[in-house]
Design an enzyme around this catalytic site. Structure first.
Site, PDB file in Angstrom:
ATOM      1  CD  GLU A 129     -92.944  38.501  16.448  1.00  0.00           C
ATOM      2  OE1 GLU A 129     -92.360  37.421  16.563  1.00  0.00           O
ATOM      3  OE2 GLU A 129     -92.455  39.473  15.825  1.00  0.00           O
TER       4      GLU A 129
ATOM      5  CE  LYS B 206     -90.769  34.801  14.652  1.00  0.00           C
ATOM      6  NZ  LYS B 206     -90.404  35.977  15.487  1.00  0.00           N
TER       7      LYS B 206
ATOM      8  CB  CYS C 165     -92.126  38.374  12.746  1.00  0.00           C
ATOM      9  SG  CYS C 165     -90.926  39.731  12.747  1.00  0.00           S
TER      10      CYS C 165
END
Length: 570
Positions: A50, A119, A156
């Site tokens: 990430e 994200k 994530c």
């Protein structure tokens, strides 16, 4: 690569690397080196972690337009590398788009960026505050097509929450989920990650590859330990913890009708990959402290470190960590005796320094302390000696260490444990002086446990010697600050096993006084410790950063007001 190979076998490299926040050029160079390594191992695609190009977490750096532009230029340059016909890649970077600034990945192959993904679930708890610098992706975006294989790429937190990203990707035709992560360490975190991924595999029916960052970033430690869970909910591969590595894993498409996944499509299984052993808790904690200290010192450009070696357990384990992390030649240990320093402490400090092989100096503090006392004689006339005079000793030591730091460019390692910092048993501008504290988040009994463990083990990557590096007398004797005659910590605190349990209840578990008393603790003791915990907040705000080991450390995870009259005990 033939079409048949492309559709039936996929070699996925997981790059578990140690980026530095803000070092975009350095991170890009590291990514290029990893891709070349993966190519030599026969990889088809490389999965980075990430926000790798920026370093994670970049915090308010992403509010700087110049920083965002530099990250995007690096991403574009790296994408151009794939024109060589080698592995494609997935890498994390911040991207500013019309919809906002996003925590993103780019997917590149064939010399260009083929896709971006943003994200969706921005964490805003504990050590995370991404909602203040990023905007969530506008919608769940479908899988990307890589050489005949449809890859889903959640980022994530997208797999930690209940936003349905994995299930939606499966319904959109994804065959494997590749997840870049920046998941910080705390004790037992590997098991937590495994359970999170197993839960998502049950929901979506797809194998999930979890690539995690490595390295220290201020107080956070990223421990790697990347892994995959197959669609059968078993561990497909497990990479090492606390070690930088690039591992290529081989995935094969299952053709048998009975091997179909929840998508009613042919599934993928991992036929080759590492299966590393994850360290037990003392080893894991020690290695986290060691990695955190090493990266803080090296990434911030310090040549060496200095610490006060008192003959006590806290400074001894910090000295061991410094030698293990940096090497004996980069540590200077300084004993600063006063009239209350015992012969045992002098011997124990010298024995510890000799066992570690580091430089050891003795700098008595009689003259500076007595000078302060003489200067203050008139002002203090008619008062009794007490904590004020004791703190002058600590502050004289702190001043000497900072002078050595200023003169020689050494970073001062501060050595207070979490038990002391919880109840305020530390002196501002004295023993709290320093740049970094490797045991800041370890309670006193955990310090003892790690000291015993280190005397029997040398952790992988350690630069220090084997054998007993912390003399047993330091471990066995009653702890004392030695600021007055015959002083021990237990003169004013409950025994450390009792204190630590009360503190863990108050800090980690946010338990009420009645609940803690029900565990068998004395009510007056619990209410006193609760009071000390609250009134020491102002000191903790001024403390050096230190390695996060527990689920709730002071600072990032526990943010209490300094001015605070609430007391559960009355």
């Amino acid at each position: 690569m033939t079409d048949k190979t492309a559709s039936d076998i996929l070699r996925i490299a997981v790059a578990q690397l140690n980026p530095t926040v803000g070092d975009i050029a350095g991170n890009l160079a590291k990514a290029r080196e990893a891709r070349a390594d993966a190519a030599r191992q026969g990889a088809d695609i490389v999965l980075f972690t990430e926000l790798f190009l920026a370093g994670y977490p970049p915090e308010d750096l992403v509010l700087k337009p110049a920083f965002l532009k530099a990250c995007e230029r690096a991403a574009q340059d790296f994408a151009g590398d794939t024109a060589d016909g080698g592995p494609g890649f997935i890498i994390g970077t911040p991207l500013k788009r019309k919809s906002g600034t996003h925590n993103s990945i780019i997917f590149a192959d064939g010399g260009k960026i083929l896709a971006e993904r943003y994200k969706l679930d921005l964490p805003n708890y504990g050590e995370f505050d991404e909602k203040r610098v990023f905007q969530a992706g506008p919608e769940i975006q479908g899988p990307v097509n890589f050489r005949g294989v449809r890859l889903g790429i959640p980022i994530c937190e997208d797999i930690w929450g209940d936003v349905g990203v994995c299930e939606t990707l499966a319904e959109s035709g994804a065959e494997i989920l590749l997840v870049p992560n920046g998941s910080p360490y705390y004790r037992g975190k590997v098991d937590v990650r495994h359970q999170i991924v197993i839960r998502q595999v049950i929901e979506c029916g797809l194998p999930i590859i979890y690539a995690n960052q490595l390295g220290g970033q201020d107080e956070l430690i990223f421990d790697g330990a990347s892994f995959a869970i197959g669609s059968d909910k078993t561990l497909a591969f497990q990479m090492s913890q606390f070690e930088e590595t690039v591992n290529v894993t081989t995935w094969k498409r299952r053709a048998a009708a009975g091997a179909k996944n929840a998508n009613n499509s042919e599934g993928w299984v991992c036929s080759e990959g590492p299966m590393s052993k994850i360290p037990e808790k003392e080893e894991a904690d020690y290695r986290a402290c060691m990695l955190g200290l090493r990266d803080y010192v090296n990434k911030n450009g310090f040549r060496n470190v200095v610490l006060g070696l008192s003959g006590g357990i806290d400074s001894a384990i910090c000295a061991a960590l410094a030698v293990d992390a940096l090497g004996e030649e980069r540590l200077r240990a300084v004993m600063m005796p006063y009239r209350y320093t015992s012969k045992d402490s002098l011997k124990d400090a010298e024995d510890c320094a000799r066992a570690l092989g580091c430089r050891y100096d003795i700098v008595p503090i009689f003259e500076p302390v007595d000078g302060f006392l003489h200067t203050l004689t008139q002002l203090f006339e008619g008062t009794k000696q007490g904590i004020t005079e004791e703190n002058l000793q600590s502050r004289a030591r702190g001043t000497i260490l900072m002078a050595i730091s200023n003169k020689f460019g050494s970073m001062v390692v501060t050595t207070g444990n979490k038990s002391e910092m919880s109840v305020g048993y530390a002196t501002l501008y004295g023993d709290m002086n320093g740049g970094f504290n490797p045991i800041k988040d370890l309670y006193k009994m955990q310090v003892y446990a790690l000291a015993r463990w280190r005397n029997s083990h040398v952790p992988p990557g350690a630069l220090g010697p084997s054998g007993e590096v912390i003399p047993n007398n330091i471990i066995d004797k009653a702890p004392s600050a030695e600021l007055r005659e015959n002083q021990t910590d237990q003169d004013s605190l409950p025994p450390y096993p009792v204190l630590d349990d009360i503190l863990e209840c108050l800090v980690e578990n946010e338990m009420g006084v009645d609940e803690i008393v029900a565990r068998g603790h004395d009510r007056a003791t619990v209410t006193r410790i609760e009071h000390l915990l609250y009134i020491a907040e102002y000191k903790r705000r001024q403390a050096a950063p230190g390695v996060k080991i527990t689920k709730k450390n002071f600072g990032r995870d526990r943010r209490y007001p300094i001015t605070n009259r609430f007391r559960d005990g009355g």
